[in-house]
Design an enzyme around this catalytic site. Structure first.
Site, mmCIF file in Angstrom:
data_model
loop_
_atom_site.group_PDB
_atom_site.id
_atom_site.type_symbol
_atom_site.label_atom_id
_atom_site.label_comp_id
_atom_site.label_asym_id
_atom_site.label_seq_id
_atom_site.Cartn_x
_atom_site.Cartn_y
_atom_site.Cartn_z
ATOM 1 N N ARG A 22 0.909 -1.096 -0.019
ATOM 2 C CA ARG A 22 -0.055 -0.039 0.220
ATOM 3 C C ARG A 22 0.670 1.368 0.589
ATOM 4 O O ARG A 22 0.255 1.940 -1.000
ATOM 5 C CB ARG A 22 -1.216 -0.698 1.254
ATOM 6 C CG ARG A 22 -1.931 1.131 1.111
ATOM 7 C CD ARG A 22 -3.283 0.786 2.442
ATOM 8 N NE ARG A 22 -2.305 1.012 3.489
ATOM 9 C CZ ARG A 22 -1.486 2.242 4.429
ATOM 10 N NH1 ARG A 22 -2.039 3.601 3.997
ATOM 11 N NH2 ARG A 22 -0.773 2.052 5.527
ATOM 12 N N CYS A 160 -8.782 -0.136 11.854
ATOM 13 C CA CYS A 160 -7.760 -1.170 12.536
ATOM 14 C C CYS A 160 -7.835 -2.031 14.162
ATOM 15 O O CYS A 160 -7.523 -2.451 14.138
ATOM 16 C CB CYS A 160 -6.683 0.079 12.278
ATOM 17 S SG CYS A 160 -5.807 0.451 10.730
ATOM 18 N N CYS A 182 -0.803 -1.903 13.534
ATOM 19 C CA CYS A 182 0.001 -0.951 14.376
ATOM 20 C C CYS A 182 1.075 -0.032 13.881
ATOM 21 O O CYS A 182 1.543 -0.710 14.300
ATOM 22 C CB CYS A 182 -0.497 -0.954 15.417
ATOM 23 S SG CYS A 182 -0.008 0.238 16.623
ATOM 24 N N ASN A 191 -4.075 5.303 19.523
ATOM 25 C CA ASN A 191 -4.861 3.833 20.005
ATOM 26 C C ASN A 191 -4.984 3.852 21.643
ATOM 27 O O ASN A 191 -5.774 3.241 22.008
ATOM 28 C CB ASN A 191 -4.765 2.661 18.949
ATOM 29 C CG ASN A 191 -3.951 2.942 17.859
ATOM 30 O OD1 ASN A 191 -3.214 2.373 16.941
ATOM 31 N ND2 ASN A 191 -4.995 3.303 17.084
ATOM 32 N N HIS A 221 4.056 -3.003 13.406
ATOM 33 C CA HIS A 221 5.176 -2.650 12.955
ATOM 34 C C HIS A 221 5.720 -1.192 13.081
ATOM 35 O O HIS A 221 5.727 0.011 13.516
ATOM 36 C CB HIS A 221 4.814 -2.094 10.988
ATOM 37 C CG HIS A 221 4.074 -1.546 11.158
ATOM 38 N ND1 HIS A 221 2.464 -2.542 11.263
ATOM 39 C CD2 HIS A 221 3.478 -0.843 10.392
ATOM 40 C CE1 HIS A 221 1.237 -1.659 10.301
ATOM 41 N NE2 HIS A 221 2.273 -0.601 10.367
ATOM 42 N N ILE A 222 7.341 -0.498 12.209
ATOM 43 C CA ILE A 222 7.961 0.924 12.569
ATOM 44 C C ILE A 222 8.796 0.284 10.542
ATOM 45 O O ILE A 222 8.969 -0.038 10.156
ATOM 46 C CB ILE A 222 8.891 0.953 13.082
ATOM 47 C CG1 ILE A 222 9.438 1.749 13.353
ATOM 48 C CG2 ILE A 222 9.877 -0.583 13.365
ATOM 49 C CD1 ILE A 222 10.202 2.334 14.187
ATOM 50 N N SER A 282 3.024 7.254 6.686
ATOM 51 C CA SER A 282 2.788 6.421 5.335
ATOM 52 C C SER A 282 1.439 6.562 5.042
ATOM 53 O O SER A 282 0.634 5.707 5.906
ATOM 54 C CB SER A 282 2.974 5.228 5.977
ATOM 55 O OG SER A 282 5.001 5.605 5.506
#
EC number: 2.1.1.45
Length: 283
Positions: A22, A160, A182, A191, A221-222, A282
């Site tokens: 994405r 999400c 996340c 969140n 994730h990062i 992002s």
């Protein structure tokens, strides 16, 4: 605060590089992250190793509670997070279900307050939960779900953080929240504020003590362009003691949350923090 930093370090130490189609970027990814928030002790999980903001997160939660489906309604209560998804997402702009400017479709709170039934009509999940808990009832199915695959095509974004499961033990209310994905540096602060606040509010309006909130993340994730700031700046800072969340005690019902409650009815006290960090976002 320690568990947040531990998760960040775990991503760096144990994460696997995964290409995200994405965004076109790589992410360091771990599967399954469990966070615990002590609402009973009012240890508000606002990040202290960088300046963080809570008002938009709580405003968004209020919009979900009210079943808003329009970005303008969210803006009116102090939340701008839906502007881009409603108006700048080309796939949604081309979708025949979009009703016009600022329309979000059947996402999040719409599902929570008006889940469509196959035989016609709809189910107000939140109303059922509040009614049960107010009577001291826990049928082991006090579940608020925003995840309706049958209507994904009718909304601008899949949820999400998609499910909130309430559990009443004696006179103490607990919450388990489930999140499929996340962005840890940017999204998690938002969140975890919402998970904490949702339990605190639900306990308050149903007449129970708040207990523990359990936050389960599947894909944490990062992004690659966030990694240096996390390693070289945020993880080298010492955290401060968690602040407290003060909620207007006059909030006593779901109807209050639906009508007059605003972000001004929430205050954070004792918040010490380091300087802000501008992590890349992002889309």
């Amino acid at each position: 605060m320690k568990q947040y930093l531990d998760l960040c370090q775990r991503l760096i130490d144990e994460g696997t590089w995964v290409e995200n189609s994405r965004t076109g970027k790589r992410c360091l990814t771990v599967i399954n992250a469990d966070l615990v928030y002590h609402v009973d002790k009012n240890e508000f999980p606002l990040i202290t190793t960088r300046k963080s903001f809570y008002k938009a997160a709580i405003a968004e939660l209020l919009g979900y509670i009210r079943g808003y489906d329009n970005a303008a309604d969210f803006r009116a209560i102090g939340c701008n997070t839906w502007n881009a998804n409603a108006n700048d997402n080309q796939a949604w702009l081309d979708n025949p279900h979009r009703k016009g400017i600022d329309d979000m479709g059947r996402v999040y709170g719409v599902q929570g307050r008006a889940w469509s039934k196959p035989d016609g009509g709809c189910i107000d999940q939140l109303r059922k939960i509040v009614d049960d808990l107010s009577k001291g009832i826990d049928d082991r199915g006090e579940i608020l779900s925003f995840y309706n695959p049958g209507e994904f095509h009718m909304g601008c974004l899949r949820p999400c953080m998609h499910t909130h499961n309430f559990s009443l033990v004696g006179d103490t209310l607990h919450l388990t929240s489930f999140q499929r994905s996340c962005d840890v540096p940017l999204g998690l602060n938002f969140n975890q504020v919402q998970v904490f606040t949702l339990l605190a509010l639900m306990a308050q309006i149903t007449g129970h003590k708040p207990g523990t909130a359990f936050h389960k993340i599947v894909n944490a994730h990062i992004y690659e362009d966030q990694l240096e700031l996390m390693q070289e700046v945020q993880l080298k800072r010492e955290p401060f003691t968690s602040p407290k969340l003060v909620i207007n005690p006059n909030i006593k019902s779901l109807e209050d949350l639906e009508t007059w409650v605003s972000i001004d009815d929430f205050e954070v006290t004792g918040y010490e923090h380091h300087e802000a960090i501008s992590y890349p976002f992002s889309v």
